[in-house]
Design a protein around this motif. Structure first.
Motif, PDB file in Angstrom:
ATOM      1  N   GLU A  93      62.702  29.864  25.808  1.00  0.00           N
ATOM      2  CA  GLU A  93      61.421  30.377  26.312  1.00  0.00           C
ATOM      3  C   GLU A  93      61.253  31.862  26.009  1.00  0.00           C
ATOM      4  OE1 GLU A  93      60.952  30.043  30.526  1.00  0.00           O
ATOM      5  OE2 GLU A  93      58.904  30.806  30.488  1.00  0.00           O
ATOM      6  N   ASP A  94      62.311  32.649  26.246  1.00  0.00           N
ATOM      7  CA  ASP A  94      62.183  34.099  26.059  1.00  0.00           C
ATOM      8  C   ASP A  94      61.950  34.461  24.605  1.00  0.00           C
ATOM      9  OD1 ASP A  94      62.522  34.309  28.728  1.00  0.00           O
ATOM     10  OD2 ASP A  94      64.494  35.258  28.680  1.00  0.00           O
ATOM     11  N   TYR A  95      62.652  33.740  23.686  1.00  0.00           N
ATOM     12  CA  TYR A  95      62.442  34.118  22.281  1.00  0.00           C
ATOM     13  C   TYR A  95      61.048  33.731  21.805  1.00  0.00           C
ATOM     14  CZ  TYR A  95      62.985  35.408  17.531  1.00  0.00           C
ATOM     15  OH  TYR A  95      62.790  36.033  16.328  1.00  0.00           O
ATOM     16  N   PHE A  96      60.550  32.575  22.223  1.00  0.00           N
ATOM     17  CA  PHE A  96      59.191  32.198  21.815  1.00  0.00           C
ATOM     18  C   PHE A  96      58.156  33.151  22.433  1.00  0.00           C
ATOM     19  CE2 PHE A  96      60.433  27.511  20.977  1.00  0.00           C
ATOM     20  CZ  PHE A  96      60.655  27.799  19.638  1.00  0.00           C
ATOM     21  N   ARG A  97      58.399  33.564  23.679  1.00  0.00           N
ATOM     22  CA  ARG A  97      57.496  34.554  24.288  1.00  0.00           C
ATOM     23  C   ARG A  97      57.524  35.854  23.481  1.00  0.00           C
ATOM     24  NH1 ARG A  97      59.145  35.002  30.523  1.00  0.00           N
ATOM     25  NH2 ARG A  97      57.358  36.406  30.599  1.00  0.00           N
ATOM     26  N   TYR A  98      58.727  36.241  23.096  1.00  0.00           N
ATOM     27  CA  TYR A  98      58.894  37.464  22.301  1.00  0.00           C
ATOM     28  C   TYR A  98      58.162  37.337  20.959  1.00  0.00           C
ATOM     29  CZ  TYR A  98      61.259  41.031  19.495  1.00  0.00           C
ATOM     30  OH  TYR A  98      61.526  42.092  18.664  1.00  0.00           O
ATOM     31  N   ALA A  99      58.333  36.169  20.298  1.00  0.00           N
ATOM     32  CA  ALA A  99      57.674  35.958  18.996  1.00  0.00           C
ATOM     33  C   ALA A  99      56.155  36.070  19.131  1.00  0.00           C
ATOM     34  CB  ALA A  99      58.061  34.587  18.436  1.00  0.00           C
ATOM     35  N   ASN A 100      55.624  35.519  20.201  1.00  0.00           N
ATOM     36  CA  ASN A 100      54.168  35.603  20.413  1.00  0.00           C
ATOM     37  C   ASN A 100      53.744  37.013  20.812  1.00  0.00           C
ATOM     38  OD1 ASN A 100      53.821  32.901  19.801  1.00  0.00           O
ATOM     39  ND2 ASN A 100      53.877  32.226  21.941  1.00  0.00           N
ATOM     40  N   ASP A 101      54.491  37.630  21.721  1.00  0.00           N
ATOM     41  CA  ASP A 101      54.135  38.981  22.189  1.00  0.00           C
ATOM     42  C   ASP A 101      54.184  39.999  21.054  1.00  0.00           C
ATOM     43  OD1 ASP A 101      53.839  37.926  24.696  1.00  0.00           O
ATOM     44  OD2 ASP A 101      55.713  38.738  25.503  1.00  0.00           O
ATOM     45  N   MET A 102      55.183  39.859  20.189  1.00  0.00           N
ATOM     46  CA  MET A 102      55.357  40.823  19.087  1.00  0.00           C
ATOM     47  C   MET A 102      54.581  40.414  17.842  1.00  0.00           C
ATOM     48  SD  MET A 102      57.159  43.021  20.591  1.00  0.00           S
ATOM     49  CE  MET A 102      57.537  44.130  19.237  1.00  0.00           C
ATOM     50  N   LYS A 103      53.832  39.325  17.942  1.00  0.00           N
ATOM     51  CA  LYS A 103      52.994  38.829  16.842  1.00  0.00           C
ATOM     52  C   LYS A 103      53.815  38.636  15.558  1.00  0.00           C
ATOM     53  CE  LYS A 103      48.786  40.847  18.771  1.00  0.00           C
ATOM     54  NZ  LYS A 103      48.441  39.574  19.432  1.00  0.00           N
ATOM     55  N   LEU A 104      54.979  38.004  15.705  1.00  0.00           N
ATOM     56  CA  LEU A 104      55.823  37.741  14.539  1.00  0.00           C
ATOM     57  C   LEU A 104      55.145  36.785  13.567  1.00  0.00           C
ATOM     58  CD1 LEU A 104      59.404  37.382  16.098  1.00  0.00           C
ATOM     59  CD2 LEU A 104      58.240  39.429  15.262  1.00  0.00           C
ATOM     60  N   LEU A 105      54.176  36.007  14.065  1.00  0.00           N
ATOM     61  CA  LEU A 105      53.432  35.081  13.203  1.00  0.00           C
ATOM     62  C   LEU A 105      52.002  35.568  12.996  1.00  0.00           C
ATOM     63  CD1 LEU A 105      54.668  31.693  14.742  1.00  0.00           C
ATOM     64  CD2 LEU A 105      55.601  32.935  12.781  1.00  0.00           C
ATOM     65  N   GLY A 106      51.800  36.869  13.139  1.00  0.00           N
ATOM     66  CA  GLY A 106      50.444  37.407  12.978  1.00  0.00           C
ATOM     67  C   GLY A 106      49.548  36.949  14.121  1.00  0.00           C
ATOM     68  N   LYS A 107      48.365  36.439  13.745  1.00  0.00           N
ATOM     69  CA  LYS A 107      47.434  35.944  14.774  1.00  0.00           C
ATOM     70  C   LYS A 107      47.865  34.595  15.329  1.00  0.00           C
ATOM     71  CE  LYS A 107      43.361  38.224  12.791  1.00  0.00           C
ATOM     72  NZ  LYS A 107      42.030  38.013  12.196  1.00  0.00           N
ATOM     73  N   ASP A 108      48.715  33.908  14.588  1.00  0.00           N
ATOM     74  CA  ASP A 108      49.146  32.585  15.016  1.00  0.00           C
ATOM     75  C   ASP A 108      50.186  32.684  16.144  1.00  0.00           C
ATOM     76  OD1 ASP A 108      47.540  31.820  12.977  1.00  0.00           O
ATOM     77  OD2 ASP A 108      49.172  31.307  11.602  1.00  0.00           O
ATOM     78  N   THR A 109      50.291  31.640  16.910  1.00  0.00           N
ATOM     79  CA  THR A 109      51.240  31.635  18.027  1.00  0.00           C
ATOM     80  C   THR A 109      51.997  30.306  18.094  1.00  0.00           C
ATOM     81  OG1 THR A 109      49.469  30.883  19.498  1.00  0.00           O
ATOM     82  CG2 THR A 109      49.951  33.251  19.482  1.00  0.00           C
ATOM     83  N   ILE A 110      53.100  30.334  18.798  1.00  0.00           N
ATOM     84  CA  ILE A 110      53.875  29.122  19.062  1.00  0.00           C
ATOM     85  C   ILE A 110      53.506  28.618  20.449  1.00  0.00           C
ATOM     86  CG2 ILE A 110      56.183  28.186  19.453  1.00  0.00           C
ATOM     87  CD1 ILE A 110      57.179  30.302  17.415  1.00  0.00           C
ATOM     88  N   LYS A 111      53.052  27.381  20.489  1.00  0.00           N
ATOM     89  CA  LYS A 111      52.778  26.733  21.765  1.00  0.00           C
ATOM     90  C   LYS A 111      54.001  25.896  22.108  1.00  0.00           C
ATOM     91  CE  LYS A 111      49.768  23.325  23.985  1.00  0.00           C
ATOM     92  NZ  LYS A 111      48.672  22.341  23.757  1.00  0.00           N
ATOM     93  N   TYR A 112      54.817  26.403  23.013  1.00  0.00           N
ATOM     94  CA  TYR A 112      56.067  25.702  23.328  1.00  0.00           C
ATOM     95  C   TYR A 112      55.943  24.942  24.645  1.00  0.00           C
ATOM     96  CZ  TYR A 112      56.642  30.013  25.986  1.00  0.00           C
ATOM     97  OH  TYR A 112      56.432  31.079  26.823  1.00  0.00           O
ATOM     98  N   GLU A 113      56.538  23.773  24.659  1.00  0.00           N
ATOM     99  CA  GLU A 113      56.550  22.922  25.847  1.00  0.00           C
ATOM    100  C   GLU A 113      58.009  22.636  26.179  1.00  0.00           C
ATOM    101  OE1 GLU A 113      53.635  21.956  27.207  1.00  0.00           O
ATOM    102  OE2 GLU A 113      54.300  20.489  28.708  1.00  0.00           O
ATOM    103  N   ILE A 114      58.450  23.018  27.365  1.00  0.00           N
ATOM    104  CA  ILE A 114      59.838  22.820  27.790  1.00  0.00           C
ATOM    105  C   ILE A 114      59.846  21.931  29.025  1.00  0.00           C
ATOM    106  CG2 ILE A 114      61.942  23.943  28.612  1.00  0.00           C
ATOM    107  CD1 ILE A 114      61.047  26.470  27.119  1.00  0.00           C
ATOM    108  N   ARG A 115      60.498  20.784  28.912  1.00  0.00           N
ATOM    109  CA  ARG A 115      60.512  19.838  30.036  1.00  0.00           C
ATOM    110  C   ARG A 115      61.941  19.463  30.429  1.00  0.00           C
ATOM    111  NH1 ARG A 115      55.859  15.400  28.409  1.00  0.00           N
ATOM    112  NH2 ARG A 115      54.090  16.846  28.293  1.00  0.00           N
ATOM    113  N   ASP A 116      62.130  19.273  31.720  1.00  0.00           N
ATOM    114  CA  ASP A 116      63.413  18.847  32.269  1.00  0.00           C
ATOM    115  C   ASP A 116      63.547  17.325  32.133  1.00  0.00           C
ATOM    116  OD1 ASP A 116      65.732  18.535  33.680  1.00  0.00           O
ATOM    117  OD2 ASP A 116      64.853  18.959  35.652  1.00  0.00           O
ATOM    118  N   ASP A 117      64.596  16.873  31.454  1.00  0.00           N
ATOM    119  CA  ASP A 117      64.804  15.421  31.345  1.00  0.00           C
ATOM    120  C   ASP A 117      65.957  14.944  32.235  1.00  0.00           C
ATOM    121  OD1 ASP A 117      67.136  16.052  29.974  1.00  0.00           O
ATOM    122  OD2 ASP A 117      66.231  15.768  28.010  1.00  0.00           O
TER     123      ASP A 117
END
Length: 407
Positions: free
Chosen positions: A54-78
């Motif tokens: 979660e933290d790295y994907f948040r970081y990737a989005n916050d720092m715009k590592l993909l430019g305008k694009d973002t990662i929509k991550y879904e984390i579920r407990d199984d």
């Protein structure tokens, strides 16, 4: 009438302009799913792992590592239940998932054919070698459990003083635990000079006195563990009470205890206390108890998103970071080539991650590399031992030799 004609003209112009806009000008979301045990069995590893992802994907989005694009991550407990994992995976597919992160050995083996059928690039938290057998779409983030156990065996053989060392293996009663046993036996058969005296699948007993007495009577000098921290802590406490723990590697008349990835880390020290001293542990990750730029980076990420010290210093937090890093990296590489981002292009980027295109994550002691014939990410291992309550590096990072010899 004139006003109406002007309005229609404006609308047509806007539509033409939108059609003429380059695709890259429109922000995209790339869906990545993770299903794991945040609660239930092995949640002590799954919880910090989920936070690392979660933290790295948040970081990737916050720092715009993909430019305008973002990662929509879904984390579920199984809850460590394969039926829930399968349901999560299928729902993620309906959500347009382009890359999947799985967790346990059991669910990875159970869903391996599903990954093949839908051609989904998948990175599990399980490093079981069987995950990648006859599989095109499963990739191990780091060296397999088998490679780790063989690496421990090679170290003990190289540093043992005396006749052929006598070794017991202490493993989890599951496919996860049993996986490396046959590979270590194969390494012995291929020439690794040690004797496997006994293989024990542990239960939930808190008294290991009888087993330790039996090992002592059989002159067992080393124990290679492949399980999780709790049973190893029980084993070490029992051995400490019986004064069986070697105070230096290979001490005569004592037992040197060793273990692979999920046996060690700070959680083991918290559980075993002083009994963890001189426990030898191998993994592909850098620990935060050693000063390094990588450790500082891991701590900074945890601090940025308000994680506590236990999470920040967990190697399972690092394990979550690395799979999120790899997923982000393949998206970046595909975007740089102007390709559409989908499971097919991301799979191709994984296969090309080698040679000059190797990926250096910063959390591991070696580069992440993959190819059509190599689905094991970081081949390099680092050996650590507990010294004064902290894991300290022993020697330099290394790649086990017998993993290739037994292929």
């Amino acid at each position: 009438m004139k006003t109406k004609k002007i309005s229609i003209g404006i609308i047509v112009s806007v539509v033409v302009l939108m059609l003429a806009m380059p695709v890259s000008a429109v922000a995209e979301e790339y869906m990545i799913g993770l299903s794991l045990a945040i609660t239930g069995p092995t949640s002590d590893a799954g919880n910090p792992y989920a936070k690392g992802v979660e933290d790295y994907f948040r970081y990737a989005n916050d720092m715009k590592l993909l430019g305008k694009d973002t990662i929509k991550y879904e984390i579920r407990d199984d809850k460590y239940e394969t039926a829930i994992t399968k349901r999560n995976f299928e729902e993620y597919l309906d959500m347009g998932m382009v890359f999947y992160l799985n967790y346990s050995t059991g669910s990875t083996l159970a869903l391996k054919r599903d990954f093949e059928e839908v051609k989904m690039p998948t990175l599990p938290a399980s490093y079981h070698a069987g995950n990648i057998e006859d599989s095109d779409y499963v990739f191990l983030p780091i060296a397999s459990y088998s490679a780790q156990a063989i690496g421990l065996a090679e170290y003990l053989v190289a540093n043992h003083d005396g006749k052929t060392p006598r070794v017991a293996m202490y493993v989890h009663p599951s496919a996860f635990g049993r996986g490396p046993v046959e590979d270590v036996k194969a390494a012995v058969k291929a020439g690794l000079d040690m004797e496997i005296v006994e293989v024990v699948e542990h239960g939930k007993d808190l008294d290991v006195t009888g087993m330790l007495q039996r090992w002592k009577s059989k002159n067992v000098q080393y124990v290679i563990s492949h399980t999780v921290q709790s049973p190893v802590a029980t084993l070490l406490k029992g051995a400490s009470r019986m004064d069986l723990v070697a105070k230096s590697f290979g001490e005569k008349g004592k037992i040197t205890f060793m273990g692979a990835h999920y046996t060690g880390g700070n959680d083991l020290i918290a559980l075993a206390g002083k009994a963890a001293e001189n426990f030898y542990w191998t993994t592909s990750f850098i620990t935060t108890s050693e000063d390094s730029y990588a450790a500082d980076t891991q701590m900074a990420l945890a601090e940025r998103y308000g994680r506590d010290d236990k999470t920040a210093n967990s190697h399972n937090y690092a394990a979550g970071i690395i799979v999120a890093e790899v997923a982000t990296e393949v998206i970046q590489r595909a975007k740089a080539k102007g390709e559409e981002i989908n499971k097919k292009t991301l799979y191709q980027e994984l296969l090309a991650m080698n040679g000059m295109n190797a990926f250096y994550s910063g959390t591991a002691v070696g580069p992440v590399t993959y190819s059509k014939d190599d689905h094991q990410g970081v081949d390099t291992l680092q050996l650590y031992s507990v010294q004064n309550g902290e894991f300290r590096a022993v020697g330099k990072p290394f790649i086990p030799e017998y993993t290739d010899k037994i292929k």
